[in-house]
Design a protein around this motif. Structure first.
Motif, mmCIF file in Angstrom:
data_model
loop_
_atom_site.group_PDB
_atom_site.id
_atom_site.type_symbol
_atom_site.label_atom_id
_atom_site.label_comp_id
_atom_site.label_asym_id
_atom_site.label_seq_id
_atom_site.Cartn_x
_atom_site.Cartn_y
_atom_site.Cartn_z
ATOM 1 N N GLY A 65 0.828 -1.213 0.000
ATOM 2 C CA GLY A 65 0.000 0.000 0.000
ATOM 3 C C GLY A 65 0.856 1.254 0.000
ATOM 4 O O GLY A 65 0.584 2.205 -0.734
ATOM 5 N N TYR A 66 1.920 1.250 0.823
ATOM 6 C CA TYR A 66 2.826 2.403 0.852
ATOM 7 C C TYR A 66 3.525 2.576 -0.494
ATOM 8 O O TYR A 66 3.683 3.700 -0.985
ATOM 9 C CB TYR A 66 3.867 2.263 1.967
ATOM 10 N N ARG A 67 3.943 1.450 -1.089
ATOM 11 C CA ARG A 67 4.593 1.536 -2.404
ATOM 12 C C ARG A 67 3.648 2.149 -3.433
ATOM 13 O O ARG A 67 4.042 2.982 -4.243
ATOM 14 C CB ARG A 67 5.051 0.153 -2.862
ATOM 15 N N THR A 68 2.388 1.725 -3.388
ATOM 16 C CA THR A 68 1.389 2.269 -4.309
ATOM 17 C C THR A 68 1.197 3.766 -4.058
ATOM 18 O O THR A 68 1.143 4.558 -5.003
ATOM 19 C CB THR A 68 0.044 1.516 -4.149
ATOM 20 N N ASP A 69 1.115 4.142 -2.778
ATOM 21 C CA ASP A 69 0.962 5.564 -2.439
ATOM 22 C C ASP A 69 2.145 6.378 -2.937
ATOM 23 O O ASP A 69 1.970 7.469 -3.484
ATOM 24 C CB ASP A 69 0.816 5.743 -0.919
ATOM 25 N N VAL A 70 3.342 5.843 -2.735
ATOM 26 C CA VAL A 70 4.550 6.550 -3.188
ATOM 27 C C VAL A 70 4.551 6.667 -4.712
ATOM 28 O O VAL A 70 4.859 7.736 -5.271
ATOM 29 C CB VAL A 70 5.828 5.835 -2.690
ATOM 30 N N ASN A 72 1.931 6.666 -6.698
ATOM 31 C CA ASN A 72 0.903 7.643 -7.074
ATOM 32 C C ASN A 72 1.363 9.064 -6.793
ATOM 33 O O ASN A 72 1.129 9.976 -7.599
ATOM 34 C CB ASN A 72 -0.406 7.352 -6.342
ATOM 35 N N ALA A 73 2.027 9.262 -5.667
ATOM 36 C CA ALA A 73 2.537 10.594 -5.322
ATOM 37 C C ALA A 73 3.600 11.031 -6.330
ATOM 38 O O ALA A 73 3.644 12.196 -6.738
ATOM 39 C CB ALA A 73 3.113 10.601 -3.905
ATOM 40 N N LYS A 74 4.447 10.089 -6.742
ATOM 41 C CA LYS A 74 5.485 10.406 -7.735
ATOM 42 C C LYS A 74 4.847 10.818 -9.055
ATOM 43 O O LYS A 74 5.250 11.804 -9.667
ATOM 44 C CB LYS A 74 6.389 9.193 -7.932
ATOM 45 N N LYS A 75 3.818 10.061 -9.481
ATOM 46 C CA LYS A 75 3.128 10.402 -10.726
ATOM 47 C C LYS A 75 2.456 11.768 -10.615
ATOM 48 O O LYS A 75 2.518 12.573 -11.548
ATOM 49 C CB LYS A 75 2.094 9.326 -11.067
ATOM 50 N N ALA A 76 1.825 12.017 -9.478
ATOM 51 C CA ALA A 76 1.176 13.311 -9.272
ATOM 52 C C ALA A 76 2.208 14.436 -9.302
ATOM 53 O O ALA A 76 1.972 15.489 -9.897
ATOM 54 C CB ALA A 76 0.411 13.321 -7.940
ATOM 55 N N PHE A 77 3.366 14.194 -8.686
ATOM 56 C CA PHE A 77 4.423 15.210 -8.697
ATOM 57 C C PHE A 77 4.908 15.467 -10.122
ATOM 58 O O PHE A 77 5.142 16.617 -10.509
ATOM 59 C CB PHE A 77 5.585 14.762 -7.814
ATOM 60 N N GLU A 78 5.051 14.403 -10.905
ATOM 61 C CA GLU A 78 5.482 14.556 -12.298
ATOM 62 C C GLU A 78 4.463 15.375 -13.086
ATOM 63 O O GLU A 78 4.833 16.234 -13.891
ATOM 64 C CB GLU A 78 5.697 13.184 -12.937
#
Length: 137
Positions: A65-70, A72-78
Motif C-alpha cells: 500500500g505504501y509503495r502504491t501511495d509513493v 501515485n505521489a510520484k506520478k502526481a508530482f510529475e
C-alpha cells in the motif's frame, strides 16, 4: 526342599520383575506426561508461527500500500511539475508579449503626442489663416 528353594527363587525373581515393571510403568507415565507437554508446546509454537505469518502478510500488504501511495505521489508530482513547466513557458511567452505591447504602446504614445502637436500646429495655422482672411474682408 528343592521346590521351596525354587519357589523362593521364583518369588524373588517375580518381585524383581514387579519392581522393574513398576519402574518401567513410572518411566512410561513420565514419558507420557513429557510427550503431552511437548505436544501442547508444539501446538502453542504452531499458533505463534501462524500469528507471525499473519503479521508478515499484513506487513507486506501495508508495504505494498505504501509503495502504491509513493508511486501515485510520484506520478502526481510529475504531472504537477509538467504543468508548472507549461505555465512557466506560458508566463514567459505572456511576458514577452507584454513587453512587445509596452513597446508598441510607447511608440503609439509618441505618435499620438506628435499627432497632437501637429494638430495643434495645424489649428494654430488655421486660426491665423482665419484671422488673416477676416482682416482682409
Amino acid at each position: 526342599r528343592k521346590i521351596e528353594a525354587l519357589t523362593k527363587e521364583v518369588s524373588i525373581q517375580d518381585t524383581a520383575v514387579v519392581q522393574q515393571l513398576s519402574v518401567a510403568t513410572g518411566s512410561n507415565s513420565e514419558l507420557i506426561r513429557d510427550n503431552e507437554k511437548l505436544r501442547v508446546d508444539l501446538q502453542s509454537a504452531e499458533l505463534k508461527l501462524e500469528d507471525e505469518r499473519s503479521l508478515v502478510r499484513a506487513t507486506r500488504e501495508e508495504a505494498d500500500g505504501y509503495r502504491t501511495d509513493v508511486s501515485n505521489a510520484k506520478k502526481a508530482f510529475e504531472i504537477v511539475s509538467a504543468e508548472s513547466d507549461l505555465r512557466k513557458a506560458s508566463l514567459s511567452k505572456l511576458q514577452d508579449e507584454l513587453e512587445s505591447l509596452h513597446e508598441t504602446s510607447n511608440i503609439l504614445e509618441k505618435d499620438l503626442a506628435r499627432t497632437r502637436q501637429d494638430l495643434l500646429e495645424e489649428q494654430e495655422s488655421a486660426a491665423e489663416q482665419t484671422k488673416s482672411l477676416e482682416t482682409r474682408i
